[in-house]
Motif scaffolding. Structure first.
Motif, PDB file in Angstrom:
ATOM      1  N   ASP A  53      -7.403   6.009   7.826  1.00 26.68           N
ATOM      2  CA  ASP A  53      -8.698   5.671   7.391  1.00 26.68           C
ATOM      3  C   ASP A  53      -9.851   6.020   8.573  1.00 26.68           C
ATOM      4  O   ASP A  53      -9.230   6.022   9.659  1.00 26.68           O
ATOM      5  N   LEU A  76      -2.987  -0.843   3.591  1.00 27.07           N
ATOM      6  CA  LEU A  76      -3.395   0.568   3.372  1.00 27.07           C
ATOM      7  C   LEU A  76      -2.412   1.525   3.497  1.00 27.07           C
ATOM      8  O   LEU A  76      -2.237   2.340   2.969  1.00 27.07           O
ATOM      9  N   LYS A 109      -9.323   3.628   0.397  1.00 29.98           N
ATOM     10  CA  LYS A 109      -8.369   3.119  -0.478  1.00 29.98           C
ATOM     11  C   LYS A 109      -7.273   4.308  -0.256  1.00 29.98           C
ATOM     12  O   LYS A 109      -7.343   5.281   0.219  1.00 29.98           O
ATOM     13  N   PRO A 110      -5.960   3.885  -0.667  1.00 27.47           N
ATOM     14  CA  PRO A 110      -4.940   4.776  -0.617  1.00 27.47           C
ATOM     15  C   PRO A 110      -5.133   5.984  -1.180  1.00 27.47           C
ATOM     16  O   PRO A 110      -4.671   7.078  -0.700  1.00 27.47           O
ATOM     17  N   LYS A 132       0.818   1.373   1.219  1.00 28.25           N
ATOM     18  CA  LYS A 132       0.556   2.133  -0.031  1.00 28.25           C
ATOM     19  C   LYS A 132       0.318   3.553   0.148  1.00 28.25           C
ATOM     20  O   LYS A 132       0.891   4.624  -0.680  1.00 28.25           O
ATOM     21  N   THR A 133      -0.421   3.876   1.028  1.00 29.39           N
ATOM     22  CA  THR A 133      -0.663   5.371   1.160  1.00 29.39           C
ATOM     23  C   THR A 133       0.512   6.126   1.474  1.00 29.39           C
ATOM     24  O   THR A 133       0.766   7.390   0.867  1.00 29.39           O
ATOM     25  N   GLU A 193      -2.005  -1.570  -6.425  1.00 34.71           N
ATOM     26  CA  GLU A 193      -2.471  -2.069  -5.147  1.00 34.71           C
ATOM     27  C   GLU A 193      -3.786  -3.071  -5.267  1.00 34.71           C
ATOM     28  O   GLU A 193      -3.858  -3.817  -4.613  1.00 34.71           O
TER      29      GLU A 193
END
Lengths: 370, 370
Positions: A245, A201, A160-161, A204-205, A364
């Motif tokens: 990730d 992902l 997740k972010p 947002k990150t 998110e």
């Protein structure tokens, strides 16, 4: 076991490294040889963990009985064993080494066992540092003038972010502790250089990382976020940390390894294809061998699992003694460099700035529902 | 415009290729030169699309007035333009070329314009073939004995498992049409060789691919699915098609390009570092130059956007005339090889086997909700 002196964990002679003597494709022989070199040539403090009689015999062969303590572990993780099977083995050499670290009698684990097995066992047995969402696997790429830390290289296939933002801090702590980079530059791996490029992902990150860089309330929580990097930037050495990730990172890492090997093989083939070329190749054998060594993925000692209560270095399964020796050095450097404190202060600093993290994090979640 | 003969689309002299004369970093000059080579040296049928006066002048410079038709387009996509901006330009050379294809007067588009702009414009204006969920960008990696098709290389950053199954069919159609591979072997890019390895998307896709391979009711819908491949397998040449989402595929592709360049640079540096080595380098200059050419990402003519009503080949922005010429050849090969029919029959065959697809597809949706 000849117990290491109490209180010596951070003593003048450095941190104690628990070395899994049983992991790796070449069995205990290379591990023991590597340990002997680490102790004798580098002055490191190592405890060997594995089947006592076997390890003692190998130490004797190296003429190194008494050079370091041996801690008995009757079991060992198999190289093919999955994560699930391996962490259920409480008496494996990796599990016993983790226990030593939990008890404060060692600070770091080094193993050439299967990545999945070591990650699972050490995560369960050493646990994450307070506030750390997930441990991340980091590797150092052979860039110049100094290595680039790529993480997560495979510990979290679905991330997740918020985790990726922490990975950025874990990676920065690594670059600072192991390579002495004062203010590591962080980039996020994605598929375009402009902001807003990437999958859900990554987008947002990037937002969260930009916010961390701008808004973190204390110096410790700040990141020098340089924005997006792409696949061809991985080896350019323009950032110190590349965050992604575990799925993308693992694909990218193995792609780098495969492409470097492919190219070196193609070069060797091209260089020995004609008579003239063959003559040239003879003149260059040495420089090319040195290059192969520099690009060898073992050079920096292996992958590091970051965010646990103790350093964990996972050497390649194919490691020979020199690679084990370098892995011990890396474990030593990370621990002496204070990676534990560094991670703690960074995680605490970012935890204090939760409002925007929660806000964006929830946004998110909602968006992810179709 | 000198209109191409009606009905000549699949005539004895082959398919007509609409070449965007305005795309690319080097402007129309290289495009026109490439077109002249494609027509004169390879006997291909090309229509140049771009600003008429400029293109006509360049054709005159090449002493090739009348060698091929020119279709006027007053506008052009800029190289830096995003997808959104570019597909709103109805008079760009790419848009006009797409119109030619929609009208049946050409079969393929070749452009060295920005990937985002060409993908967006051609998707909107040529539309997907019936039943195709999303077009996918495919590239041919320089493996031996024959190239490996990697897709999606960046058209769909966020993909679903059902799309990836179709990408496998699109990739197989490419390998068959362009490289004559009778029964292409398909692998899925993930982070471990055992089944069940990967992120949520990869795990679900592998399930669907295995089901397709086993259950497709007709020969056309079958896939020779060889299971998981990893990053280091990309250049091993052990499968003909590697399927992945557009985010992972783009990272992997650019990582390959970056790692090959990095290694070649390191080799050159190592080879000229000492006196002996320098002497050797002189003897090998030619074989290394040939190797660089072979590994050059332009060699196979560029990326192909699959699944639209017409072939689309996107050459590198940096393409010179020889790369444009190769891109035209690739567009010709794909169209002559019947990629349109191949995709149609594969998509129809898999559409008939929807029950398991829907069942598994829905399972994935539910699981994705936290």
């Amino acid at each position: 076991m000849s117990t290491p002196q109490a209180g010596a964990r951070r003593g003048p002679s450095g941190p104690i490294i628990a070395l899994d003597a049983m992991g790796g494709d070449h069995g205990p022989q290379e591990a023991v040889r590597g340990a002997v070199r680490a102790v004798r040539d580098r002055g490191l403090r190592v405890v060997l963990v594995g089947r006592r009689t076997e390890v003692a015999r190998l130490l004797a062969e190296e003429d190194a009985v008494g050079a370091m303590p041996v801690l008995h572990a009757e079991d060992a993780l198999a190289m093919h064993e999955g994560a699930l099977a391996s962490w259920r083995r409480p008496r494996s050499s990796v599990a016993v080494a983790c226990k030593l670290i939990r008890q404060g009698e060692a600070s770091a684990l080094v193993s050439a066992g299967s990545t999945g097995g070591v990650v699972a066992t050490s995560t369960v047995r050493m646990r994450t540092q307070p506030g750390v969402l997930r441990p991340a696997l980091a590797v150092a790429l052979p860039t110049r003038p100094r290595p680039t830390v790529l993480l997560d290289a495979g510990a979290n296939a679905d991330a997740k972010p918020e985790m990726l933002v922490q990975f950025a801090h874990l990676g920065a702590a690594y670059a600072r502790s192991a390579f002495g980079v004062e203010n590591p530059r962080v980039g996020m791996l994605t598929i375009g250089s402009e902001p807003g490029k990437g999958n859900r992902l990554a987008r947002k990150t990037a937002e969260l990382l930009a916010a961390t860089a701008a808004q973190a309330p204390t110096q410790a929580g700040r990141l020098d976020f340089r924005g997006n990097v792409e696949g061809h930037d991985l080896l350019a050495g323009e950032v110190d940390v590349v965050v992604t990730d575990g799925f993308t990172g693992n694909v990218a890492l193995k792609t780098v390894e495969g492409a470097v090997r492919f190219t070196m093989d193609a070069v060797t083939e091209a260089m020995t294809a004609g008579t003239l070329a063959k003559a040239g190749a003879l003149l260059q054998r040495r420089s090319l061998r040195e290059l192969r060594n520099r690009l060898d993925s073992d050079t920096y000692g292996g992958a590091v699992l970051l965010g646990l209560n103790g350093s964990v270095v996972i050497a390649h399964g194919s490691s020979r003694a020199p690679a084990i020796e370098r892995a011990c050095q890396l474990a030593h450097d990370l621990t002496s460099g204070g990676i534990g404190e560094e991670v703690r202060s960074r995680v605490q600093a970012t935890a204090r700035s939760t409002p925007w993290r929660q806000r964006l994090g929830q946004g998110e979640e909602q968006q992810a529902r179709p």
